[in-house]
Design an enzyme around this catalytic site. Sequence first.
Site, PDB file in Angstrom:
ATOM      1  N   TYR A 121     -14.806  47.254  53.551  1.00 24.53           N
ATOM      2  CA  TYR A 121     -15.690  47.254  54.824  1.00 24.53           C
ATOM      3  C   TYR A 121     -15.621  48.306  55.599  1.00 24.53           C
ATOM      4  CZ  TYR A 121     -17.588  45.424  59.161  1.00 24.53           C
ATOM      5  OH  TYR A 121     -18.436  45.235  60.206  1.00 24.53           O
ATOM      6  N   ASP A 204      -9.581  39.826  51.710  1.00 19.98           N
ATOM      7  CA  ASP A 204     -10.684  39.577  52.421  1.00 19.98           C
ATOM      8  C   ASP A 204     -11.737  38.777  51.616  1.00 19.98           C
ATOM      9  OD1 ASP A 204     -13.087  39.432  53.857  1.00 19.98           O
ATOM     10  OD2 ASP A 204     -12.885  41.392  54.756  1.00 19.98           O
TER      11      ASP A 204
END
Length: 434
Positions: A121, A204
């Site tokens: 990300y 994540d």
Amino acid sequence: MTVPATNGASSNGNGHVDDHASAAGFSTKAIHVGSEPNAATGAVIPPISLSSTFAQDGIGNHKGYEYSRSGNPNRDSFERALAALEGGSRGLAFSSGSAVTATVLNSMPSGSHIVSVNDVYGGTYRYFTKVATVSQGIQTTFVEMDGAEADVSERVNAAIRKETSLVWIETPTNPTLRVVDIPLIVKLVRNHPNASKDIKIVVDNTFMSPWFQNPLAHGADLVMHSVTKYLNGHSDVVMGAAVLNDEAWADRLAFLQNSIGAIPSPFDCWLALRGLKTLALRMKAHGESALAIAQFLEAHPSVETVIYPGLPSHPGHQVARRQITKRAAAAGPTGENGAFAYGGMISFRIKSDPADDGPADKLLSNLNVFTLAESLGGVESLIELPSKMTHGSVALEDRIKIGIGHNLIRVSVGIEETADLIKDLERGIKAAGL
């Protein structure tokens, strides 16, 4: 039915979950853990506790809460509920997913080394490369963690050093939806001759949610979420969370949670807990629609590539099949040739020059149902251009390496009628003149 109260039901339990709660089914836990009927009124939905401070009967003699930064009933309720869904013993909520990242890294020693999946990300990449390296002297090695097992093993083994304190996994990755084999990375880290016994593995799990994937069950030390996305599910909260079983590390993170103070408001926690109650239903709907749309795009002559792990054409298809939870796999749906629902995120490349953002801009500007916006995981469908939006902070050379050109479009499939979403994409593709 009432799930027995956990340690934090009547006091600040710091997100503890007990064995009674873990024995219940997914949706039962989502609806009841953290939402025990109020002892004073019998209310089946927890009240919002907006108080910043709490009365004490005597010095140090309180009812589990002293000051809302240190602990709040609504935050405690959400933390316990999420921990139960992820199969962890401790949950910790933060003001954003980025705050989770910052707090996890602050728990690492100065001068540490991190091994991170390369397609991470953009906000995480930014924190690793522009914040942690400056404030803590932390260095990060970005590694391609998908592909053939032998190749992944070689790359990961070469990246781990004696000073490596953290391995950061995101799967599927954002935005190219590469699938990382969590058990393989865990095995490589645990068996590496130079790896410290204290090295931590973080996953994540934002894209999958605990409905589709439980990283702790695959050997990870901590699972994190941007609660903003699927967990809350209604695009009206910014929050983050971490779940783990390591009590010592959880205590350290709880200390930092209080000391740094990046905590969510009671109202946000109340909203996020509300969101968890429908998580299973929403994730089923997201997955069903995403699979149908991915198959539509894959058959479209103007689409170069569709990236959806549930499709047999995805290189990580078999790893995705192994890592998906049994409940999600059983809930379906499945398509032709072994395709299956695997979350609500799709990325696809249109047949245009990756250096030219014109065609994508035309496509994205001619949609009526999809909303052009960053973020994901809400009930409404969102669409964006990662190269100029969510991943604009990633260095150009790194974007090129991981395939984020101007022809790559990311879709967060909502729960509208699937037929309406497909018609909207048809309209946009036609307007782009592809």
